[in-house]
Design an enzyme around this catalytic site. Structure first.
Site, mmCIF file in Angstrom:
data_model
loop_
_atom_site.group_PDB
_atom_site.id
_atom_site.type_symbol
_atom_site.label_atom_id
_atom_site.label_comp_id
_atom_site.label_asym_id
_atom_site.label_seq_id
_atom_site.Cartn_x
_atom_site.Cartn_y
_atom_site.Cartn_z
ATOM 1 N NE ARG A 43 -4.229 1.707 2.115
ATOM 2 C CZ ARG A 43 -4.440 2.863 2.744
ATOM 3 N NH1 ARG A 43 -3.516 3.321 3.587
ATOM 4 N NH2 ARG A 43 -5.530 3.560 2.531
ATOM 5 C CB VAL A 75 -5.005 5.319 -1.272
ATOM 6 C CG1 VAL A 75 -4.963 3.832 -0.942
ATOM 7 C CG2 VAL A 75 -4.005 5.646 -2.373
ATOM 8 C CB SER A 76 -10.779 4.029 -0.451
ATOM 9 O OG SER A 76 -11.254 4.695 -1.597
ATOM 10 C CB ALA A 77 -10.617 4.162 4.831
ATOM 11 C CG PHE A 223 -15.902 5.993 -1.851
ATOM 12 C CD1 PHE A 223 -14.725 5.476 -2.371
ATOM 13 C CD2 PHE A 223 -16.698 5.162 -1.075
ATOM 14 C CE1 PHE A 223 -14.356 4.165 -2.132
ATOM 15 C CE2 PHE A 223 -16.350 3.852 -0.827
ATOM 16 C CZ PHE A 223 -15.166 3.351 -1.358
#
Length: 408
Positions: A43, A75-77, A223
Site C-alpha cells: 500500500r 487511496v480509500s480507507a 468516497f
C-alpha cells in the site's frame, strides 16, 4: 506481488500484518482471500506522499485535490475497501471492473481473482490513470490490470467480455446507476457501489432480479464524488443567511421563500423525544436509513458553526429533515448525563404538527427494534419504469434510474 529488499522490509511486513489483524478484528475482513490480498499488496507504494505509518493506517490517503483543496482522488480507507471486496463475491478466475482508478484497489482485486482472472480499471482523469498505470507497473501488476481513461458512467469504455463482469466495483460516490453498469454485469454478478440518496451515503451490493437490480448486502461508506456524466446533481436552499441549508435531490422541490420566512420569524416548536444516544453508540446512520425508508419527503439540513451558535441546530453535521408547504422540521440533539437526547425543531405555520410527526417516527425507530439494525432493501429500475411495476417503498427518481428504498 513485489518482494521488499530494503532495510524497512521487516517493518513494512509487520505494518501490513497489523493492518490485516485490525481489519479482521473489526469484522471488515472475513475471508482468507481478502486477508491475503491485503498482505500481498504494498500500500505504501500507492501512497508515496504518506509515511509508512500513515500508509498502513486504517484511513484514506488523499492523492489529488482541486484548487480549493477538495479531494478529487484518494487511496480509500482499508476498512471500506475490505468490506467492498467481501461484498463483491469475487474469487479466483473471475472478471472485475473497477470504476474509479488509483492503483491500490485494482491490485487488491488482481490478488483476489488471481493470475487467471481479469481486472479492468477505468477513470475519467488522465492524471489519475497515468499515476495508476505507473504504480501498477512499479509493483508488478501491470500485466494483470488493464487501465483505461474513460468516463465510468459508460462502464468499461469498450465492450464487456462475453457474459459480462463477475463484479463491478465503483470506488467513487455515485448518485445514480447508469444502464451500462447493469448491462455489463454478469447475470450472477455483483455491482458494489457507494450510492448517495437523500443525503445518505451507503455501499450496496446489487444483483440481477427480474429485470431490475436488488441489494444483497450493504455497508456505510465515504468516497469522493464521481465525475463525468454521472456526477452529483441536486441543489440546496439557503434558509437562514448561510447558517442553515436544505439539501435536495433533483427530484425534490421545496418552497424556499416560505421556509426562509418561517425561519426568519423565530417562532419555533421543539419536541424532545426521550430517545437517547449513549456515548459513541453510532446509531444515527441507522436512524437516517429508517427515516428515508418510512418518511416522505425526507432530505438533510446542514448547519454552519455559526448556525449552531445561533441555536438553529444541535450539531454541524447533516440532520434528517422533512417539510410541507412553508413548514420545516428537522432533527436536533441536546446533551444529557451520559449521552444526547434526540429532538425535533420545527418552524412554520404547522410547526407543532410536523414536529410531532417527525418525533413519532424517531420513537417508532427506537421502539420497534430498528435501532442500529436497519438494512433497507434497495431496488434499481430503469428510468421510465411505470409505477405499477415498482416494488413498494419510497421512490427516488434519478436521471438513469428509479431507486426504491424499503424496509423489506
Amino acid at each position: 506481488m513485489t518482494t521488499q529488499t530494503t532495510p524497512e522490509a521487516a517493518d513494512i511486513t509487520a505494518l501490513r500484518e497489523a493492518l490485516v489483524n485490525t481489519l479482521r478484528q473489526q469484522g471488515d475482513i472475513r475471508s482468507d482471500r481478502v486477508a491475503d490480498a491485503f498482505r500481498a499488496v504494498p500500500r505504501h507504494i500507492f501512497a508515496p506522499q504518506a509515511s509508512l505509518a500513515e500508509a498502513y493506517a486504517d484511513d484514506a490517503v488523499i492523492t489529488k485535490t482541486n484548487d480549493r483543496g477538495h479531494p478529487l482522488s484518494s487511496v480509500s480507507a482499508p476498512w471500506v475497501q475490505a468490506r467492498m471486496l467481501e461484498l463483491s463475491g469475487l474469487g479466483p478466475g473471475m472478471r472485475a471492473l473497477e470504476l474509479g482508478s488509483g492503483g491500490y484497489n485494482a491490485a487488491l482485486l488482481a490478488e483476489v481473482v488471481g493470475e487467471n482472472g481479469e481486472v479492468v480499471s477505468v477513470d475519467i482523469d488522465p492524471e489519475v490513470t497515468d499515476r495508476a498505470s505507473r504504480l501498477l507497473a512499479q509493483t508488478g501488476y501491470n500485466d494483470r490490470v488493464t487501465v483505461r481513461c474513460t468516463d465510468g458512467t459508460y462502464g468499461a469504455g469498450e465492450p464487456a467480455p462475453d457474459g459480462g463482469f463477475d463484479a463491478i466495483v465503483v470506488t467513487a460516490q455515485a448518485p445514480d446507476i447508469p444502464p451500462a453498469w447493469t448491462a455489463q454485469l454478469a447475470r450472477s454478478g455483483r455491482l458494489v457501489v457507494p450510492l448517495s440518496f437523500r443525503g445518505i451515503h451507503q455501499v450496496f451490493s446489487f444483483a440481477h432480479e427480474d429485470g431490475h437490480l436488488v441489494s444483497r448486502g450493504q455497508t456505510r461508506c465515504g468516497f469522493v464524488g464521481m465525475q463525468g456524466d454521472n456526477r452529483h446533481g441536486g441543489h440546496a436552499i439557503d434558509l437562514s443567511d448561510g447558517d442553515l441549508r436544505l439539501g435536495l435531490n433533483d427530484d425534490q422541490q421545496a418552497d424556499g421563500a416560505a421556509l426562509r420566512t418561517a425561519l426568519a420569524s423565530g417562532q419555533r416548536s421543539t419536541i424532545w423525544t426521550g430517545v437517547a444516544l449513549r456515548g459513541n453508540e453510532g446509531v444515527l446512520p441507522s436512524l437516517d436509513l429508517w427515516l428515508v425508508s418510512t418518511l416522505s419527503p425526507c432530505a438533510r439540513v446542514y448547519a454552519s458553526s455559526r448556525g449552531v451558535e445561533r441555536g438553529l441546530s444541535g450539531w454541524t453535521i447533516a440532520a434528517a429533515a422533512t417539510w410541507e408547504g412553508g413548514t420545516l422540521a428537522y432533527l436536533t440533539i441536546r446533551p444529557e448525563a451520559d449521552g444526547f437526547e434526540l429532538g425535533v425543531h420545527a418552524y412554520g405555520p404547522d410547526r407543532e404538527g410536523l414536529a410531532a410527526r417527525l418525533a413519532d417516527r424517531i420513537r417508532a425507530w427506537d421502539d420497534g427494534g430498528y435501532r442500529g439494525t436497519v438494512e433497507p432493501v434497495a431496488r434499481v429500475y430503469p428510468a421510465g419504469t411505470p409505477d405499477d411495476q415498482l416494488a413498494p417503498g419510497q421512490v427516488i427518481d434519478n436521471r438513469y434510474s428509479r431507486l426504491v428504498i424499503a424496509l423489506s
